[in-house]
Design an enzyme around this catalytic site. Structure first.
Site, PDB file in Angstrom:
ATOM      1  N   ASP A  23      10.780  23.463 -39.791  1.00 32.77           N
ATOM      2  CA  ASP A  23      10.445  24.380 -40.899  1.00 32.77           C
ATOM      3  C   ASP A  23       9.664  23.737 -42.053  1.00 32.77           C
ATOM      4  O   ASP A  23       9.910  24.055 -43.226  1.00 32.77           O
ATOM      5  CB  ASP A  23      11.721  25.041 -41.443  1.00 32.77           C
ATOM      6  CG  ASP A  23      12.445  25.856 -40.389  1.00 32.77           C
ATOM      7  OD1 ASP A  23      11.997  25.890 -39.236  1.00 32.77           O
ATOM      8  OD2 ASP A  23      13.480  26.458 -40.719  1.00 32.77           O
ATOM      9  N   LYS A 129      11.499  31.073 -35.046  1.00 33.69           N
ATOM     10  CA  LYS A 129      12.933  31.386 -34.966  1.00 33.69           C
ATOM     11  C   LYS A 129      13.312  32.317 -36.110  1.00 33.69           C
ATOM     12  O   LYS A 129      12.719  32.257 -37.191  1.00 33.69           O
ATOM     13  CB  LYS A 129      13.753  30.098 -35.016  1.00 33.69           C
ATOM     14  CG  LYS A 129      13.622  29.307 -36.316  1.00 33.69           C
ATOM     15  CD  LYS A 129      14.381  28.002 -36.215  1.00 33.69           C
ATOM     16  CE  LYS A 129      14.251  27.125 -37.442  1.00 33.69           C
ATOM     17  NZ  LYS A 129      14.876  27.611 -38.647  1.00 33.69           N
ATOM     18  N   CYS A 162      18.769  24.403 -42.046  1.00 36.38           N
ATOM     19  CA  CYS A 162      18.158  24.511 -40.716  1.00 36.38           C
ATOM     20  C   CYS A 162      18.225  23.218 -39.905  1.00 36.38           C
ATOM     21  O   CYS A 162      18.352  23.261 -38.680  1.00 36.38           O
ATOM     22  CB  CYS A 162      16.724  25.011 -40.848  1.00 36.38           C
ATOM     23  SG  CYS A 162      16.689  26.699 -41.482  1.00 36.38           S
TER      24      CYS A 162
HETATM   25  N1  TIU Z   1      14.658  26.046 -43.102  1.00 42.92           N
HETATM   26  C1  TIU Z   1      15.747  26.273 -43.831  1.00 42.92           C
HETATM   27  O1  TIU Z   1      16.524  25.391 -44.107  1.00 42.92           O
HETATM   28  N2  TIU Z   1      15.903  27.555 -44.330  1.00 42.92           N
HETATM   29  C2  TIU Z   1      16.534  27.865 -45.495  1.00 42.92           C
HETATM   30  O2  TIU Z   1      16.669  29.018 -45.849  1.00 42.92           O
HETATM   31  N3  TIU Z   1      16.964  26.818 -46.243  1.00 42.92           N
HETATM   32  C3  TIU Z   1      17.515  26.860 -47.482  1.00 42.92           C
HETATM   33  O3  TIU Z   1      18.010  25.834 -47.951  1.00 42.92           O
HETATM   34  N4  TIU Z   1      17.505  27.989 -48.176  1.00 42.92           N
END
Ligand code: TIU
Length: 218
Positions: A23, A129, A162
Site C-alpha cells: 500500500d 485488495k 495492513c
Molecule cells: N494500508 C493501510 O494500512 N491502511 C490503513 O487504513 N491504514 C491506516 O493506518 N489507517
C-alpha cells in the site's frame, strides 16, 4: 542466504522469496490522501520512501519476485463493507466521496496509485485488495504457490494495520515472514514499535524483523 534478524537469523532462498510492497499509495503517503483525511500526520510514512526504494532495488537486482498491493474499492463500492463505509464518513473521509485526489479509496483514482518513485515494473505483480489483509478476497495465495514462494519480505504501510494484518495472514498459511523495520511505518511511531515487538516475540510468533541494511548491505 542467512541474515541477522530478531529474534534470530532469518534464512531464505532468494528463488523462493517474494518482496511485498504494501500500500505505498498516494492515499497513505501524500498530503490530501485517505491517511491524512483520517486525521494522521504522514511524516513517519514519508520518511521510509527512500528505504523502501532501496529494498525494491535490491530485490530487482537479485531477481526476487516483487508484489505490490493497493487498498481500494470498486467504483460501485460493492466490495466495501457497510461498516467501513459508515466509519470512513464519520471520520470525514467518506470512501467513494470526491476528495483532493479523486474519489476517495476508489481503484483507478489518483489517490489509489502507487507512488511514482516506487512504480511497479513489467514482471511485478499488482494486487488490488478491499481489506487490510492482502490475502482476503485476492489471488495472492495462488500467486505465491504458483511461483513456489515460501518466504516473504515485508515493506510498506501502515505497520500495525495492513502490514501486520498481512503478516498474520501469511504466517497462518505457512509462509516465513521477514519485516524490514525501517521500510515499514505507522503514522504513530509507538504503533510501529509495538508491531515489531509483537511480530518477533515468542521465538518469531509471526515472523522476523530486521533493518534494511542487513538485507541490502546499504
Ligand atoms: N494500508 C493501510 O494500512 N491502511 C490503513 O487504513 N491504514 C491506516 O493506518 N489507517
Amino acid at each position: 542466504m542467512k541474515i541477522n534478524a530478531k529474534p534470530y537469523e532469518f534464512e531464505f532462498d532468494e528463488k523462493k522469496t517474494a518482496l511485498m510492497v504494501i500500500d505505498m499509495q498516494r492515499d497513505f503517503c501524500e498530503h490530501g490522501g485517505f491517511g491524512e483525511m483520517l486525521g494522521n500526520d504522514i511524516s513517519e510514512v514519508v520518511n521510509i520512501i527512500p528505504t523502501v526504494k532501496s529494498v525494491i532495488d535490491y530485490c530487482r537486482e537479485n531477481n526476487i519476485l516483487i508484489i505490490y498491493t493497493r487498498e481500494g474499492h470498486l467504483p460501485d463500492l460493492s466490495d466495501c463493507p457497510e461498516s467501513k463505509l459508515r466509519r470512513s464518513k464519520k471520520q470525514g473521509a467518506g470512501i467513494g466521496d470526491v476528495g483532493p485526489m479523486g474519489r476517495i479509496m476508489v481503484r483507478g483514482e489518483k489517490g489509489n496509485a502507487i507512488l511514482d518513485e516506487l512504480a511497479p515494473q513489467d514482471g511485478d505483480y499488482e494486487i488490488d485488495k478491499c481489506g487490510k489483509g492482502s490475502f482476503y478476497k485476492t489471488d495472492l495465495e495462488k500467486i505465491l504457490r504458483d511461483n513456489g514462494i515460501e518466504s516473504l519480505i515485508f515493506t510498506g504501510v501502515t505497520t500495525h494495520v495492513c502490514v501486520q494484518t498481512t503478516i498474520r495472514e501469511a504466517n497462518d498459511r505457512g509462509f516465513e515472514c521477514l519485516m524490514i523495520e525501517d521500510a515499514c511505518a505507522a503514522y504513530d511511531r509507538n504503533d510501529h514499535l509495538a508491531s515489531i515487538k509483537m511480530i518477533n516475540q515468542q521465538g518469531a510468533i509471526f515472523g522476523w524483523t530486521t533493518p534494511a541494511e542487513e538485507l541490502t548491505g546499504k
